[in-house]
Design a protein around this motif. Sequence first.
Motif, short mmCIF file in Angstrom:
data_model
loop_
_atom_site.label_atom_id
_atom_site.label_comp_id
_atom_site.label_asym_id
_atom_site.label_seq_id
_atom_site.Cartn_x
_atom_site.Cartn_y
_atom_site.Cartn_z
N VAL A 180 -23.68 -7.54 13.42
CA VAL A 180 -23.42 -8.58 14.42
C VAL A 180 -24.18 -8.30 15.72
O VAL A 180 -24.66 -9.24 16.37
N VAL A 181 -24.30 -7.02 16.10
CA VAL A 181 -25.07 -6.71 17.31
C VAL A 181 -26.55 -7.03 17.08
O VAL A 181 -27.23 -7.56 17.96
N GLY A 182 -27.05 -6.72 15.89
CA GLY A 182 -28.43 -7.06 15.57
C GLY A 182 -28.66 -8.56 15.60
O GLY A 182 -29.69 -9.04 16.11
N TRP A 183 -27.71 -9.32 15.05
CA TRP A 183 -27.81 -10.79 15.07
C TRP A 183 -27.80 -11.30 16.50
O TRP A 183 -28.60 -12.16 16.88
N ALA A 184 -26.90 -10.75 17.32
CA ALA A 184 -26.81 -11.19 18.71
C ALA A 184 -28.09 -10.89 19.48
O ALA A 184 -28.58 -11.72 20.25
N ALA A 185 -28.65 -9.70 19.27
CA ALA A 185 -29.88 -9.32 19.97
C ALA A 185 -31.05 -10.22 19.56
O ALA A 185 -31.87 -10.61 20.39
N ALA A 186 -31.09 -10.55 18.27
CA ALA A 186 -32.20 -11.35 17.76
C ALA A 186 -32.13 -12.80 18.22
O ALA A 186 -33.14 -13.49 18.25
N THR A 187 -30.94 -13.26 18.57
CA THR A 187 -30.78 -14.67 18.93
C THR A 187 -30.51 -14.88 20.41
O THR A 187 -30.23 -16.00 20.83
#
Length: 381
Positions: free
Chosen positions: A306-313
């Motif tokens: 979820v942190v990776g998704w948040a950073a990417a978006t």
Amino acid sequence: MSTSPSSTGVEWADGAVVRVGVLVPLSRPGWGEAGRHLLAGFELAVREVNEAGGIGGRPLELVVRDTAADPQRAAAAVDELAGMGVAALAGEYHSVVARAVAARADALGLPFLCSSAVLDALTEQPTDWVARLAPPQSRGWQVYADFLLRAGHSRIAAASQSSVYWAAGTRILRDYLASRGGSVVELDLGVLTPSAVCDELVDNRSTAVLLLAGHPEPAVSIVKAVRHDRRLAGIMIGAPAGQPEFAEWATLLGEDGAAIPFLRYLPERLSPLGERVEAALRERLGAAPSFVAFEGYDTVAVLAEVVGWAAATTPAALRSDGAERARIAEAWPQVAVEGTRGQIQFSRVPGISVWQWAQAPIQVVDRDPAHFDRFRILHAR
């Protein structure tokens, strides 16, 4: 207390890290063994995430705080960790403490992934800031009530202490059993000694007594009293909250602690990932990992996603604690993660105010009297 990304042997191009605040009970009156297992799962998963390159090229770092099963201490830790700029919070084993953490995290706008606590009402109102891996108490304890009925027990005694958690469990059991011809009588451990509990069990003609009580005391003393009372030779002792899961139970009770069914959140068979993690956790802990250790590992697996998704978006121009935290909260229903105990996805479950993994596995198990270090699966859903 925190893990150090430098211990993984990975060299990072800059000093930026993703910090996660971890709340676990490591000292009395908390269940310290549960806290240590939960933390072992966290630390193993963090090491693997960092060895694989971290999250968006940044290492993941834990900032750990001991809650000691104290809601006020935990709430203060949330404030401290929020001020340190952590991206999210995770952990906790005790439901009453997790409720305090969830309320404070919701108020601050800080994502919180609850690893192990099961109390249905983690927050008073629906929130997008909190998600949970463990099944809600209403689902797990209904499975336990179904097990009791299938085993022929419809006249149940609940030996309970005063607590929101124990009261909720008693209500779930009473409602479920009453609708199927069963009954629950409550024995107040605030006034009854272990020997008085035995007298009440005889008078009420209960066929099973459930330990809705803290570990090690008064749970251990009640088990000893019931096991050695000849009038109660045929009664079943149960512990839906999971006290017999940990090695301390076996140390304190020996053979008296066998054949006491409890809830455990594992599948009947682990996946290849689960088997690999089990071996690594066994080496780290020097003993068989509890289901709580798997919950810790799965927590980090989800957070990394979820942190990776948040950073990417999140556009670079908007990257601040507030913006990234909001995107993490938005990610709960967006991701699907392979965990040690199955595919993890979050959804809205009726009656539950947080994002919930609805398919978490549930077992009723006990320690095998013939092989005390082994567990028998008695019922599963």
